[in-house]
Design an enzyme around this catalytic site. Structure first.
Site, PDB file in Angstrom:
ATOM      1  N   ILE A  36       0.916  -1.161   0.121  1.00 23.15           N
ATOM      2  CA  ILE A  36       0.083  -0.161   0.069  1.00 23.15           C
ATOM      3  C   ILE A  36       1.006   1.320  -0.054  1.00 23.15           C
ATOM      4  O   ILE A  36       1.923   1.252   0.666  1.00 23.15           O
ATOM      5  CB  ILE A  36      -1.075   0.062   1.331  1.00 23.15           C
ATOM      6  CG1 ILE A  36      -2.056   1.295   1.044  1.00 23.15           C
ATOM      7  CG2 ILE A  36      -0.215  -0.005   2.448  1.00 23.15           C
ATOM      8  CD1 ILE A  36      -3.366   1.261   2.042  1.00 23.15           C
ATOM      9  N   VAL A  53       1.111   5.660  -1.013  1.00 15.85           N
ATOM     10  CA  VAL A  53       0.557   6.997  -1.348  1.00 15.85           C
ATOM     11  C   VAL A  53       1.763   7.884  -2.018  1.00 15.85           C
ATOM     12  O   VAL A  53       2.712   8.008  -1.212  1.00 15.85           O
ATOM     13  CB  VAL A  53      -0.106   7.538  -0.295  1.00 15.85           C
ATOM     14  CG1 VAL A  53      -0.482   9.112  -0.988  1.00 15.85           C
ATOM     15  CG2 VAL A  53      -1.161   6.987   0.089  1.00 15.85           C
ATOM     16  N   GLU A  57       2.418  -7.760   6.753  1.00 15.93           N
ATOM     17  CA  GLU A  57       3.871  -7.765   7.340  1.00 15.93           C
ATOM     18  C   GLU A  57       4.482  -6.324   6.803  1.00 15.93           C
ATOM     19  O   GLU A  57       4.261  -5.661   5.734  1.00 15.93           O
ATOM     20  CB  GLU A  57       4.882  -8.743   6.548  1.00 15.93           C
ATOM     21  CG  GLU A  57       4.578 -10.104   6.741  1.00 15.93           C
ATOM     22  CD  GLU A  57       5.408 -11.185   6.147  1.00 15.93           C
ATOM     23  OE1 GLU A  57       4.992 -12.417   6.076  1.00 15.93           O
ATOM     24  OE2 GLU A  57       6.694 -10.738   5.922  1.00 15.93           O
ATOM     25  N   ASN A  74       8.909   1.195  10.026  1.00 15.30           N
ATOM     26  CA  ASN A  74       7.940   2.003   9.254  1.00 15.30           C
ATOM     27  C   ASN A  74       6.803   2.508  10.300  1.00 15.30           C
ATOM     28  O   ASN A  74       5.591   2.103  10.336  1.00 15.30           O
ATOM     29  CB  ASN A  74       7.468   1.098   8.201  1.00 15.30           C
ATOM     30  CG  ASN A  74       6.557   2.126   6.966  1.00 15.30           C
ATOM     31  OD1 ASN A  74       6.238   3.032   7.600  1.00 15.30           O
ATOM     32  ND2 ASN A  74       6.487   1.386   6.074  1.00 15.30           N
ATOM     33  N   TYR A  81      -1.849   0.967  10.514  1.00 16.66           N
ATOM     34  CA  TYR A  81      -2.445  -0.293  10.595  1.00 16.66           C
ATOM     35  C   TYR A  81      -3.219  -0.431  12.109  1.00 16.66           C
ATOM     36  O   TYR A  81      -4.161  -1.076  11.976  1.00 16.66           O
ATOM     37  CB  TYR A  81      -1.341  -1.524  10.340  1.00 16.66           C
ATOM     38  CG  TYR A  81      -0.802  -1.320   8.942  1.00 16.66           C
ATOM     39  CD1 TYR A  81      -1.493  -1.013   7.869  1.00 16.66           C
ATOM     40  CD2 TYR A  81       0.647  -1.930   8.852  1.00 16.66           C
ATOM     41  CE1 TYR A  81      -0.832  -1.039   6.607  1.00 16.66           C
ATOM     42  CE2 TYR A  81       1.176  -1.753   7.537  1.00 16.66           C
ATOM     43  CZ  TYR A  81       0.304  -1.315   6.384  1.00 16.66           C
ATOM     44  OH  TYR A  81       0.887  -1.338   5.065  1.00 16.66           O
TER      45      TYR A  81
HETATM   46  C1  LIG Z   1       1.855   4.544   4.800  1.00 16.53           C
HETATM   47  C2  LIG Z   1       1.222   5.451   3.822  1.00 16.53           C
HETATM   48  C3  LIG Z   1       0.527   4.598   2.831  1.00 16.53           C
HETATM   49  C4  LIG Z   1       0.223   6.237   4.637  1.00 16.53           C
HETATM   50  O1  LIG Z   1      -0.617   6.957   3.651  1.00 16.53           O
HETATM   51  P1  LIG Z   1      -1.031   8.566   4.089  1.00 16.53           P
HETATM   52  O2  LIG Z   1      -1.944   8.988   2.967  1.00 16.53           O
HETATM   53  O3  LIG Z   1       0.244   9.384   4.311  1.00 16.53           O
HETATM   54  O4  LIG Z   1      -1.565   8.508   5.490  1.00 16.53           O
HETATM   55  P2  LIG Z   1      -2.921   9.147   6.089  1.00 16.53           P
HETATM   56  O5  LIG Z   1      -2.660  10.532   5.809  1.00 16.53           O
HETATM   57  O6  LIG Z   1      -4.223   8.398   5.591  1.00 16.53           O
HETATM   58  O7  LIG Z   1      -2.678   8.967   7.803  1.00 16.53           O
HETATM   59  C5  LIG Z   1      -3.324   7.629   8.134  1.00 16.53           C
HETATM   60  C6  LIG Z   1      -2.569   7.537   9.490  1.00 16.53           C
HETATM   61  O8  LIG Z   1      -1.297   6.884   9.064  1.00 16.53           O
HETATM   62  C7  LIG Z   1      -0.466   7.396  10.338  1.00 16.53           C
HETATM   63  N1  LIG Z   1       0.605   8.325   9.585  1.00 16.53           N
HETATM   64  C8  LIG Z   1       0.698   8.730   8.405  1.00 16.53           C
HETATM   65  N2  LIG Z   1       1.742   9.237   8.231  1.00 16.53           N
HETATM   66  C9  LIG Z   1       2.415   9.416   9.602  1.00 16.53           C
HETATM   67  C10 LIG Z   1       3.738   9.810   9.845  1.00 16.53           C
HETATM   68  N3  LIG Z   1       4.474  10.518   9.121  1.00 16.53           N
HETATM   69  N4  LIG Z   1       4.228   9.497  11.004  1.00 16.53           N
HETATM   70  C11 LIG Z   1       3.512   8.757  11.923  1.00 16.53           C
HETATM   71  N5  LIG Z   1       2.024   8.312  11.525  1.00 16.53           N
HETATM   72  C12 LIG Z   1       1.713   8.587  10.389  1.00 16.53           C
HETATM   73  C13 LIG Z   1      -1.146   7.993  11.440  1.00 16.53           C
HETATM   74  O9  LIG Z   1      -1.613   6.928  12.108  1.00 16.53           O
HETATM   75  C14 LIG Z   1      -2.194   8.541  10.172  1.00 16.53           C
HETATM   76  O10 LIG Z   1      -3.470   8.751  11.174  1.00 16.53           O
HETATM   77  P3  LIG Z   1      -3.866  10.259  11.711  1.00 16.53           P
HETATM   78  O11 LIG Z   1      -3.841  11.269  10.469  1.00 16.53           O
HETATM   79  O12 LIG Z   1      -5.219  10.142  12.418  1.00 16.53           O
HETATM   80  O13 LIG Z   1      -2.758  10.465  12.877  1.00 16.53           O
HETATM   81  C15 LIG Z   1       2.123   6.305   3.372  1.00 16.53           C
HETATM   82  O14 LIG Z   1       2.951   6.949   4.517  1.00 16.53           O
HETATM   83  C16 LIG Z   1       3.271   5.527   2.577  1.00 16.53           C
HETATM   84  O15 LIG Z   1       2.830   5.587   1.281  1.00 16.53           O
HETATM   85  N6  LIG Z   1       4.255   5.231   2.899  1.00 16.53           N
HETATM   86  C17 LIG Z   1       5.563   4.659   2.090  1.00 16.53           C
HETATM   87  C18 LIG Z   1       5.129   3.240   1.435  1.00 16.53           C
HETATM   88  C19 LIG Z   1       4.767   2.461   2.696  1.00 16.53           C
HETATM   89  O16 LIG Z   1       5.580   2.395   3.623  1.00 16.53           O
HETATM   90  N7  LIG Z   1       3.764   1.647   2.720  1.00 16.53           N
HETATM   91  C20 LIG Z   1       3.557   0.434   3.932  1.00 16.53           C
HETATM   92  C21 LIG Z   1       4.213  -0.570   3.726  1.00 16.53           C
HETATM   93  S1  LIG Z   1       4.112  -1.656   2.338  1.00 16.53           S
END
Ligand SMILES: CC(C)(COP(=O)(O)OP(=O)(O)OC[C@H]1O[C@@H](n2cnc3c(N)ncnc32)[C@H](O)[C@@H]1OP(=O)(O)O)[C@@H](O)C(=O)NCCC(=O)NCCS
Length: 147
Positions: A70, A72, A104, A109, A116
Site C-alpha cells: 500500500i 501513497v 507484514e 515504518n 495499521y
Molecule cells: C503508509 C502510507 C500509505 C500512509 O499514507 P498517508 O496517506 O500518508 O496516510 P494518512 O494521511 O491516511 O494517515 C493515516 C494514518 O497513518 C499514520 N501516519 C501517516 N503518516 C504518518 C507519519 N509521518 N508518522 C506517523 N504516523 C503517520 C497516522 O496514524 C495517520 O492517522 P492520523 O492522521 O489520524 O494520525 C504512506 O506513508 C506511504 O505511502 N508510505 C510509503 C510506503 C509504505 O511504507 N507502505 C506501507 C508498507 S507496504
C-alpha cells in the site's frame, strides 16, 4: 479535490512504477508490480483526474487476505488517502467474503505501523532480520485482523 477509486489494470503499470519508486525506500520492481494482475490478487487505487495518487495490492486465499503493498505518492501523503485506501481494501475484502487479514511491515515504518494499528490490526509475531536494510537487516512485524 475529490479523488476517485478505480481498480488498477495492466495499462496502469507505468503510473504504478512512478508512485512505487517515489513512495518506497525499497520499491517493488516493475516485474513484481506486473504480477499484481495475477488471478489471486486484487487491487484498488485512488486517482485525481488521470493522476495515480496511491494504490494497494492484496492477495486472497480461501477466506484470508494479505495486504502486499500500500502506498501513497509522497506529494499526497498525510491527507488521509492512505486511510481511505485501507478502508477501501476492507470494503473489497468484505465483498469477497474474506475475514482474516494479514500483513507484514518493516519494524522501522512508523507511519504504516500507526495506520495499521489505528485501523484495528494487531501484532501477531516478528520475523527477525527479515528485510534487507541500509544497516544490514531489520525485523518484519506480522500483523493480523479479523474483519
Ligand atoms: C503508509 C502510507 C500509505 C500512509 O499514507 P498517508 O496517506 O500518508 O496516510 P494518512 O494521511 O491516511 O494517515 C493515516 C494514518 O497513518 C499514520 N501516519 C501517516 N503518516 C504518518 C507519519 N509521518 N508518522 C506517523 N504516523 C503517520 C497516522 O496514524 C495517520 O492517522 P492520523 O492522521 O489520524 O494520525 C504512506 O506513508 C506511504 O505511502 N508510505 C510509503 C510506503 C509504505 O511504507 N507502505 C506501507 C508498507 S507496504
Amino acid at each position: 479535490m475529490q479523488p476517485e477509486f478505480r481498480s488498477l489494470t495492466p495499462a496502469d503499470l507505468d503510473a504504478m512504477v512512478v508512485v512505487e519508486q517515489a513512495a518506497h525506500a525499497h520499491p517493488w520492481s516493475r516485474n513484481l508490480l506486473a504480477d499484481a494482475f495475477g488471478e489471486r490478487y486484487f487491487t484498488g487505487a485512488l486517482w485525481h483526474k488521470n493522476e495515480l495518487l496511491g494504490y494497494f495490492i492484496a492477495d486472497r486465499v480461501l477466506d484470508e487476505s494479505t495486504l502486499m503493498n500500500i502506498c501513497v505518492s509522497p506529494a499526497w501523503q498525510g491527507r488521509g488517502l492512505g486511510r481511505r485506501l485501507l478502508e477501501h481494501y476492507f470494503t473489497q475484502c468484505r465483498a469477497l467474503g474474506l475475514s482474516l487479514l494479514w500483513l507484514e511491515v518493516r519494524a522501522s515504518n512508523r507511519a504504516a505501523l500507526a495506520l495499521y494499528a489505528s485501523a484495528g490490526y494487531q501484532e501477531s509475531g516478528r520475523r527477525r532480520n527479515y528485510y534487507p536494510a541500509l544497516n544490514g537487516a531489520e525485523d518484519a512485524v506480522l500483523m493480523q485482523m479479523a474483519l
